[in-house]
Enzyme design. Structure first.
Site, PDB file in Angstrom:
ATOM      1  CE  LYS A   1      83.131  55.625  47.246  1.00  0.00           C
ATOM      2  NZ  LYS A   1      83.510  55.505  45.919  1.00  0.00           N
TER       3      LYS A   1
ATOM      4  NE  ARG B   1      76.853  54.161  46.807  1.00  0.00           N
ATOM      5  CZ  ARG B   1      77.944  53.498  46.390  1.00  0.00           C
ATOM      6  NH1 ARG B   1      78.795  53.652  47.851  1.00  0.00           N
ATOM      7  NH2 ARG B   1      78.626  53.185  45.911  1.00  0.00           N
TER       8      ARG B   1
ATOM      9  NE  ARG C   1      88.080  47.931  43.718  1.00  0.00           N
ATOM     10  CZ  ARG C   1      87.272  48.867  44.260  1.00  0.00           C
ATOM     11  NH1 ARG C   1      86.901  49.460  44.553  1.00  0.00           N
ATOM     12  NH2 ARG C   1      85.714  48.426  43.350  1.00  0.00           N
TER      13      ARG C   1
ATOM     14  NE  ARG D   1      83.632  45.934  44.730  1.00  0.00           N
ATOM     15  CZ  ARG D   1      83.716  47.247  45.621  1.00  0.00           C
ATOM     16  NH1 ARG D   1      84.011  47.422  46.225  1.00  0.00           N
ATOM     17  NH2 ARG D   1      82.767  47.951  44.509  1.00  0.00           N
TER      18      ARG D   1
ATOM     19  NE  ARG E   1      80.587  49.396  41.662  1.00  0.00           N
ATOM     20  CZ  ARG E   1      81.803  49.104  41.497  1.00  0.00           C
ATOM     21  NH1 ARG E   1      82.751  48.034  40.754  1.00  0.00           N
ATOM     22  NH2 ARG E   1      82.766  49.481  42.143  1.00  0.00           N
TER      23      ARG E   1
HETATM   24  P1  AP5 Z   1      89.487  52.458  45.759  1.00  0.00           P
HETATM   25  O1  AP5 Z   1      90.262  53.002  46.813  1.00  0.00           O
HETATM   26  O2  AP5 Z   1      89.414  51.086  46.114  1.00  0.00           O
HETATM   27  O3  AP5 Z   1      88.110  53.177  45.170  1.00  0.00           O
HETATM   28  P2  AP5 Z   1      86.531  53.399  45.612  1.00  0.00           P
HETATM   29  O4  AP5 Z   1      86.556  55.018  45.206  1.00  0.00           O
HETATM   30  O5  AP5 Z   1      86.910  53.068  46.962  1.00  0.00           O
HETATM   31  O6  AP5 Z   1      86.110  52.785  44.759  1.00  0.00           O
HETATM   32  P3  AP5 Z   1      84.449  51.544  45.044  1.00  0.00           P
HETATM   33  O7  AP5 Z   1      84.160  50.529  44.050  1.00  0.00           O
HETATM   34  O8  AP5 Z   1      84.788  50.900  46.334  1.00  0.00           O
HETATM   35  O9  AP5 Z   1      83.299  52.710  45.053  1.00  0.00           O
HETATM   36  P4  AP5 Z   1      81.998  52.058  45.141  1.00  0.00           P
HETATM   37  O10 AP5 Z   1      81.302  53.532  45.504  1.00  0.00           O
HETATM   38  O11 AP5 Z   1      81.778  51.860  43.930  1.00  0.00           O
HETATM   39  O12 AP5 Z   1      82.167  51.029  46.202  1.00  0.00           O
HETATM   40  P5  AP5 Z   1      81.166  50.643  47.132  1.00  0.00           P
HETATM   41  O13 AP5 Z   1      81.892  49.329  47.969  1.00  0.00           O
HETATM   42  O14 AP5 Z   1      80.994  52.002  48.152  1.00  0.00           O
HETATM   43  O15 AP5 Z   1      90.535  52.468  44.514  1.00  0.00           O
HETATM   44  C1  AP5 Z   1      90.253  51.577  43.165  1.00  0.00           C
HETATM   45  C2  AP5 Z   1      90.940  51.185  42.015  1.00  0.00           C
HETATM   46  O16 AP5 Z   1      92.351  52.214  42.485  1.00  0.00           O
HETATM   47  C3  AP5 Z   1      92.320  50.700  43.053  1.00  0.00           C
HETATM   48  O17 AP5 Z   1      93.099  49.334  42.408  1.00  0.00           O
HETATM   49  C4  AP5 Z   1      93.186  51.401  43.652  1.00  0.00           C
HETATM   50  O18 AP5 Z   1      94.434  50.685  44.241  1.00  0.00           O
HETATM   51  C5  AP5 Z   1      93.293  52.568  43.280  1.00  0.00           C
HETATM   52  N1  AP5 Z   1      93.571  53.730  43.431  1.00  0.00           N
HETATM   53  C6  AP5 Z   1      93.327  53.918  44.661  1.00  0.00           C
HETATM   54  N2  AP5 Z   1      93.887  55.460  44.656  1.00  0.00           N
HETATM   55  C7  AP5 Z   1      94.796  55.313  43.135  1.00  0.00           C
HETATM   56  C8  AP5 Z   1      95.379  56.700  43.005  1.00  0.00           C
HETATM   57  N3  AP5 Z   1      95.812  57.882  44.325  1.00  0.00           N
HETATM   58  N4  AP5 Z   1      96.333  56.937  41.684  1.00  0.00           N
HETATM   59  C9  AP5 Z   1      96.141  55.576  41.586  1.00  0.00           C
HETATM   60  N5  AP5 Z   1      94.886  54.620  41.745  1.00  0.00           N
HETATM   61  C10 AP5 Z   1      94.366  54.682  42.687  1.00  0.00           C
HETATM   62  O19 AP5 Z   1      79.393  50.111  47.087  1.00  0.00           O
HETATM   63  C11 AP5 Z   1      78.906  48.592  45.982  1.00  0.00           C
HETATM   64  C12 AP5 Z   1      77.759  48.705  45.869  1.00  0.00           C
HETATM   65  O20 AP5 Z   1      77.395  48.793  47.393  1.00  0.00           O
HETATM   66  C13 AP5 Z   1      77.184  49.432  45.578  1.00  0.00           C
HETATM   67  O21 AP5 Z   1      77.627  49.759  43.884  1.00  0.00           O
HETATM   68  C14 AP5 Z   1      75.241  49.430  45.916  1.00  0.00           C
HETATM   69  O22 AP5 Z   1      75.165  48.783  44.953  1.00  0.00           O
HETATM   70  C15 AP5 Z   1      76.135  49.190  47.457  1.00  0.00           C
HETATM   71  N6  AP5 Z   1      76.386  50.261  48.303  1.00  0.00           N
HETATM   72  C16 AP5 Z   1      77.189  50.573  48.907  1.00  0.00           C
HETATM   73  N7  AP5 Z   1      76.747  51.874  49.737  1.00  0.00           N
HETATM   74  C17 AP5 Z   1      75.601  52.771  49.512  1.00  0.00           C
HETATM   75  C18 AP5 Z   1      74.816  53.456  49.917  1.00  0.00           C
HETATM   76  N8  AP5 Z   1      75.006  53.821  50.627  1.00  0.00           N
HETATM   77  N9  AP5 Z   1      73.717  53.031  49.190  1.00  0.00           N
HETATM   78  C19 AP5 Z   1      73.074  52.639  48.252  1.00  0.00           C
HETATM   79  N10 AP5 Z   1      73.976  51.231  47.885  1.00  0.00           N
HETATM   80  C20 AP5 Z   1      75.086  51.382  48.807  1.00  0.00           C
END
Ligand code: AP5
Length: 229
Positions: free
Chosen positions: A27, A102, A141, A174, A185
Protein backbone atom coordinates in the site's frame (compact mmCIF):
# COMPACT_ATOMS: atom_id res chain seq x y z
CA UNK A 1 9.56 14.83 -8.76
CA UNK A 2 7.63 11.82 -10.03
CA UNK A 3 9.59 8.66 -10.81
CA UNK A 4 10.46 7.74 -14.37
CA UNK A 5 7.44 6.18 -16.07
CA UNK A 6 4.95 7.77 -13.67
CA UNK A 7 3.67 10.89 -15.36
CA UNK A 8 2.57 13.71 -13.09
CA UNK A 9 -0.71 15.44 -13.86
CA UNK A 10 -2.67 18.11 -12.10
CA UNK A 11 -6.00 16.42 -12.75
CA UNK A 12 -6.81 15.39 -9.15
CA UNK A 13 -8.92 12.38 -8.28
CA UNK A 14 -12.21 14.06 -7.44
CA UNK A 15 -12.90 11.47 -4.76
CA UNK A 16 -11.35 9.53 -1.94
CA UNK A 17 -9.36 6.45 -2.90
CA UNK A 18 -8.75 3.86 -0.20
CA UNK A 19 -5.84 1.43 -0.43
CA UNK A 20 -6.84 -1.69 1.49
CA UNK A 21 -4.75 -4.76 2.22
CA UNK A 22 -2.71 -6.48 4.92
CA UNK A 23 0.59 -5.19 6.31
CA UNK A 24 3.21 -5.64 3.60
CA UNK A 25 0.71 -5.73 0.72
CA UNK A 26 2.46 -2.77 -0.93
CA UNK A 27 0.00 0.00 0.00
CA UNK A 28 2.70 2.50 1.01
CA UNK A 29 4.85 1.71 -2.03
CA UNK A 30 1.93 2.35 -4.38
CA UNK A 31 0.40 5.28 -2.49
CA UNK A 32 3.51 7.36 -2.98
CA UNK A 33 3.64 6.73 -6.74
CA UNK A 34 -0.06 7.17 -7.44
CA UNK A 35 -0.39 10.31 -5.30
CA UNK A 36 2.55 11.85 -7.19
CA UNK A 37 1.01 10.91 -10.49
CA UNK A 38 -2.32 12.53 -9.62
CA UNK A 39 -0.79 15.37 -7.61
CA UNK A 40 -3.04 14.70 -4.61
CA UNK A 41 -2.18 14.24 -0.93
CA UNK A 42 -1.67 10.77 0.46
CA UNK A 43 -2.72 10.22 4.03
CA UNK A 44 -1.01 7.34 5.78
CA UNK A 45 -2.34 6.97 9.31
CA UNK A 46 0.72 4.84 10.17
CA UNK A 47 3.06 7.66 9.04
CA UNK A 48 0.95 10.20 10.93
CA UNK A 49 1.21 8.18 14.14
CA UNK A 50 4.95 7.62 13.62
CA UNK A 51 5.39 11.37 13.27
CA UNK A 52 3.50 11.96 16.54
CA UNK A 53 5.62 9.29 18.24
CA UNK A 54 8.80 10.92 16.91
CA UNK A 55 7.72 14.33 18.20
CA UNK A 56 6.62 12.90 21.54
CA UNK A 57 3.17 14.51 21.38
CA UNK A 58 0.44 13.32 23.81
CA UNK A 59 -1.14 11.38 20.90
CA UNK A 60 2.24 9.84 20.07
CA UNK A 61 2.78 8.83 23.70
CA UNK A 62 -0.57 7.02 23.73
CA UNK A 63 -0.04 5.36 20.34
CA UNK A 64 3.59 4.23 20.85
CA UNK A 65 3.10 1.20 23.15
CA UNK A 66 0.06 0.07 21.14
CA UNK A 67 2.00 0.19 17.87
CA UNK A 68 4.95 -1.59 19.48
CA UNK A 69 2.60 -4.47 20.35
CA UNK A 70 1.24 -4.56 16.78
CA UNK A 71 -2.29 -3.71 17.86
CA UNK A 72 -4.63 -1.10 16.41
CA UNK A 73 -4.81 2.35 17.99
CA UNK A 74 -8.34 3.02 19.40
CA UNK A 75 -10.83 4.37 16.87
CA UNK A 76 -11.47 7.69 18.64
CA UNK A 77 -7.78 8.66 18.45
CA UNK A 78 -7.55 7.72 14.77
CA UNK A 79 -10.79 9.41 13.77
CA UNK A 80 -10.12 12.85 15.17
CA UNK A 81 -6.66 12.86 13.56
CA UNK A 82 -8.02 11.82 10.14
CA UNK A 83 -11.06 14.09 10.17
CA UNK A 84 -8.83 17.06 10.90
CA UNK A 85 -6.48 16.16 8.02
CA UNK A 86 -9.26 15.51 5.47
CA UNK A 87 -10.89 18.85 6.20
CA UNK A 88 -7.83 20.78 4.96
CA UNK A 89 -8.17 22.53 1.56
CA UNK A 90 -5.52 20.41 -0.20
CA UNK A 91 -7.84 17.39 0.04
CA UNK A 92 -10.53 19.12 -2.05
CA UNK A 93 -9.51 17.42 -5.34
CA UNK A 94 -9.41 14.01 -3.74
CA UNK A 95 -6.80 12.09 -1.77
CA UNK A 96 -5.47 8.63 -1.15
CA UNK A 97 -5.91 6.87 2.18
CA UNK A 98 -3.28 4.30 3.15
CA UNK A 99 -4.00 2.30 6.30
CA UNK A 100 -7.40 3.86 6.99
CA UNK A 101 -10.12 2.77 7.58
CA UNK A 102 -9.15 -0.36 9.47
CA UNK A 103 -12.29 -1.14 11.48
CA UNK A 104 -16.01 -0.98 10.71
CA UNK A 105 -16.58 2.06 12.97
CA UNK A 106 -13.76 3.86 11.13
CA UNK A 107 -15.34 2.98 7.76
CA UNK A 108 -18.76 4.19 8.88
CA UNK A 109 -17.35 7.48 10.12
CA UNK A 110 -15.44 7.95 6.88
CA UNK A 111 -18.67 7.39 4.91
CA UNK A 112 -20.27 10.19 6.89
CA UNK A 113 -17.36 12.57 6.21
CA UNK A 114 -17.26 11.72 2.49
CA UNK A 115 -21.02 12.20 2.07
CA UNK A 116 -20.62 15.72 3.42
CA UNK A 117 -17.43 16.53 1.52
CA UNK A 118 -17.62 14.80 -1.88
CA UNK A 119 -21.15 13.51 -2.34
CA UNK A 120 -19.59 10.51 -4.06
CA UNK A 121 -18.57 7.01 -3.07
CA UNK A 122 -14.90 6.23 -2.43
CA UNK A 123 -13.01 3.85 -4.68
CA UNK A 124 -11.41 1.03 -2.73
CA UNK A 125 -8.34 -0.63 -4.22
CA UNK A 126 -7.85 -4.00 -2.55
CA UNK A 127 -4.32 -5.44 -2.80
CA UNK A 128 -4.53 -9.23 -2.99
CA UNK A 129 -1.31 -10.94 -1.86
CA UNK A 130 -0.08 -14.38 -0.89
CA UNK A 131 -0.01 -14.32 2.97
CA UNK A 132 3.15 -16.45 2.91
CA UNK A 133 5.12 -13.58 1.34
CA UNK A 134 4.24 -10.94 3.93
CA UNK A 135 6.74 -11.88 6.65
CA UNK A 136 9.63 -11.74 4.15
CA UNK A 137 8.47 -8.42 2.75
CA UNK A 138 8.12 -6.83 6.18
CA UNK A 139 11.32 -8.14 7.80
CA UNK A 140 13.21 -7.01 4.67
CA UNK A 141 11.69 -3.53 4.51
CA UNK A 142 13.89 -0.48 5.02
CA UNK A 143 12.60 3.11 4.77
CA UNK A 144 14.46 6.32 3.99
CA UNK A 145 14.62 8.51 7.09
CA UNK A 146 14.45 11.66 4.91
CA UNK A 147 11.95 11.10 2.09
CA UNK A 148 10.20 7.89 3.18
CA UNK A 149 11.21 5.93 0.03
CA UNK A 150 10.59 2.20 0.61
CA UNK A 151 13.15 -0.55 -0.11
CA UNK A 152 13.54 -4.23 0.53
CA UNK A 153 16.92 -5.75 1.37
CA UNK A 154 15.96 -8.99 -0.41
CA UNK A 155 13.97 -7.89 -3.44
CA UNK A 156 14.50 -4.14 -3.92
CA UNK A 157 17.84 -3.19 -2.35
CA UNK A 158 19.35 0.30 -2.70
CA UNK A 159 22.38 0.79 -4.93
CA UNK A 160 24.51 1.71 -1.89
CA UNK A 161 23.68 -0.45 1.15
CA UNK A 162 21.87 1.53 3.86
CA UNK A 163 21.46 4.70 1.73
CA UNK A 164 18.48 5.96 -0.27
CA UNK A 165 19.00 6.12 -4.05
CA UNK A 166 16.96 9.32 -4.27
CA UNK A 167 18.39 11.55 -1.54
CA UNK A 168 21.14 9.56 0.20
CA UNK A 169 19.11 9.40 3.42
CA UNK A 170 19.76 6.67 5.97
CA UNK A 171 17.60 3.57 5.53
CA UNK A 172 16.00 2.48 8.79
CA UNK A 173 13.95 -0.49 9.94
CA UNK A 174 10.58 0.17 11.54
CA UNK A 175 10.43 -0.99 15.19
CA UNK A 176 7.22 -2.93 14.45
CA UNK A 177 8.90 -4.91 11.63
CA UNK A 178 10.13 -7.57 14.07
CA UNK A 179 8.73 -11.06 13.54
CA UNK A 180 6.67 -11.30 16.74
CA UNK A 181 5.10 -7.86 16.19
CA UNK A 182 4.44 -8.61 12.51
CA UNK A 183 2.55 -11.76 13.55
CA UNK A 184 0.28 -9.66 15.79
CA UNK A 185 -0.24 -7.05 13.05
CA UNK A 186 -1.27 -9.76 10.60
CA UNK A 187 -3.66 -11.22 13.20
CA UNK A 188 -5.15 -7.77 13.85
CA UNK A 189 -5.70 -7.38 10.11
CA UNK A 190 -7.60 -10.69 9.89
CA UNK A 191 -9.68 -9.90 12.98
CA UNK A 192 -10.51 -6.23 12.52
CA UNK A 193 -9.76 -5.08 8.97
CA UNK A 194 -10.51 -7.95 6.60
CA UNK A 195 -14.31 -7.58 7.21
CA UNK A 196 -14.03 -4.26 5.33
CA UNK A 197 -13.41 -6.18 2.10
CA UNK A 198 -16.99 -7.51 2.22
CA UNK A 199 -18.31 -4.17 3.50
CA UNK A 200 -17.02 -2.33 0.41
CA UNK A 201 -17.43 -5.19 -2.10
CA UNK A 202 -21.10 -5.42 -1.18
CA UNK A 203 -21.51 -1.78 -2.23
CA UNK A 204 -19.76 -2.36 -5.56
CA UNK A 205 -16.96 0.14 -4.84
CA UNK A 206 -14.09 -2.31 -4.35
CA UNK A 207 -11.65 -3.42 -7.06
CA UNK A 208 -9.09 -6.19 -6.58
CA UNK A 209 -5.51 -5.67 -7.73
CA UNK A 210 -2.92 -8.44 -7.89
CA UNK A 211 -0.34 -7.30 -5.33
CA UNK A 212 1.99 -10.17 -6.26
CA UNK A 213 2.93 -8.53 -9.56
CA UNK A 214 6.16 -6.53 -9.73
CA UNK A 215 5.72 -3.04 -8.19
CA UNK A 216 5.78 -1.25 -11.59
CA UNK A 217 3.07 -3.57 -12.95
CA UNK A 218 0.95 -2.97 -9.83
CA UNK A 219 1.29 0.79 -10.37
CA UNK A 220 0.18 0.45 -14.00
CA UNK A 221 -2.84 -1.65 -13.01
CA UNK A 222 -3.89 0.80 -10.28
CA UNK A 223 -3.56 3.75 -12.67
CA UNK A 224 -5.77 1.91 -15.17
CA UNK A 225 -8.38 1.30 -12.49
CA UNK A 226 -8.38 4.94 -11.46
CA UNK A 227 -8.78 6.06 -15.07
CA UNK A 228 -12.02 4.04 -15.40
CA UNK A 229 -15.20 5.97 -14.70
P1 AP5 B 1 4.89 -1.48 1.82
O1 AP5 B 1 4.47 -0.77 0.59
O2 AP5 B 1 5.66 -0.71 2.85
O3 AP5 B 1 3.66 -2.26 2.49
P2 AP5 B 1 2.35 -1.69 3.23
O4 AP5 B 1 1.18 -2.39 2.65
O5 AP5 B 1 2.34 -0.20 3.19
O6 AP5 B 1 2.63 -2.26 4.68
P3 AP5 B 1 2.66 -1.55 6.12
O7 AP5 B 1 3.45 -2.48 7.01
O8 AP5 B 1 3.15 -0.15 6.07
O9 AP5 B 1 1.20 -1.58 6.51
P4 AP5 B 1 0.62 -1.55 7.91
O10 AP5 B 1 -0.78 -1.47 7.55
O11 AP5 B 1 0.98 -2.63 8.83
O12 AP5 B 1 1.37 -0.29 8.61
P5 AP5 B 1 0.86 1.16 8.99
O13 AP5 B 1 2.03 2.06 8.92
O14 AP5 B 1 -0.37 1.51 8.24
O15 AP5 B 1 5.77 -2.75 1.36
C1 AP5 B 1 6.31 -3.67 2.30
C2 AP5 B 1 7.58 -4.30 1.71
O16 AP5 B 1 7.21 -5.05 0.54
C3 AP5 B 1 8.62 -3.26 1.25
O17 AP5 B 1 9.92 -3.74 1.55
C4 AP5 B 1 8.42 -3.17 -0.28
O18 AP5 B 1 9.62 -2.85 -0.97
C5 AP5 B 1 7.92 -4.57 -0.61
N1 AP5 B 1 6.99 -4.59 -1.74
C6 AP5 B 1 5.97 -3.70 -1.97
N2 AP5 B 1 5.32 -4.03 -3.11
C7 AP5 B 1 5.92 -5.16 -3.59
C8 AP5 B 1 5.68 -5.98 -4.73
N3 AP5 B 1 4.68 -5.71 -5.60
N4 AP5 B 1 6.47 -7.06 -4.92
C9 AP5 B 1 7.49 -7.35 -4.04
N5 AP5 B 1 7.77 -6.60 -2.95
C10 AP5 B 1 6.98 -5.51 -2.72
O19 AP5 B 1 0.40 0.96 10.52
C11 AP5 B 1 1.34 0.81 11.56
C12 AP5 B 1 0.61 0.79 12.90
O20 AP5 B 1 -0.03 2.08 13.12
C13 AP5 B 1 -0.53 -0.21 13.06
O21 AP5 B 1 -0.05 -1.48 13.44
C14 AP5 B 1 -1.39 0.44 14.13
O22 AP5 B 1 -0.86 0.26 15.41
C15 AP5 B 1 -1.30 1.92 13.77
N6 AP5 B 1 -2.37 2.35 12.85
C16 AP5 B 1 -2.18 2.86 11.60
N7 AP5 B 1 -3.37 3.16 11.03
C17 AP5 B 1 -4.32 2.80 11.93
C18 AP5 B 1 -5.74 2.83 11.90
N8 AP5 B 1 -6.42 3.30 10.83
N9 AP5 B 1 -6.41 2.39 12.99
C19 AP5 B 1 -5.75 1.93 14.07
N10 AP5 B 1 -4.41 1.87 14.16
C20 AP5 B 1 -3.69 2.29 13.10
Amino acid sequence: MPEAGVASTSRGLGRAVIFLGPPGAGKGTQTRKIAESYNVPHLSTGDMFREHVGRGTPLGQRAKPIMERGELVPDDLVLSMVEDRISRPDCGDGFILDGFPRTLPQAEKLDEILRRRFKSEPLVVHFVVDPNQLMRRLTGRRTCAIGGEIYNVYDHPPKVPGRCDRDGGELVQRPDDREEVIAERLAAYERQTRPLVDYYRGRGVLKDVDGMDAPAAVTKNVLELLAQK
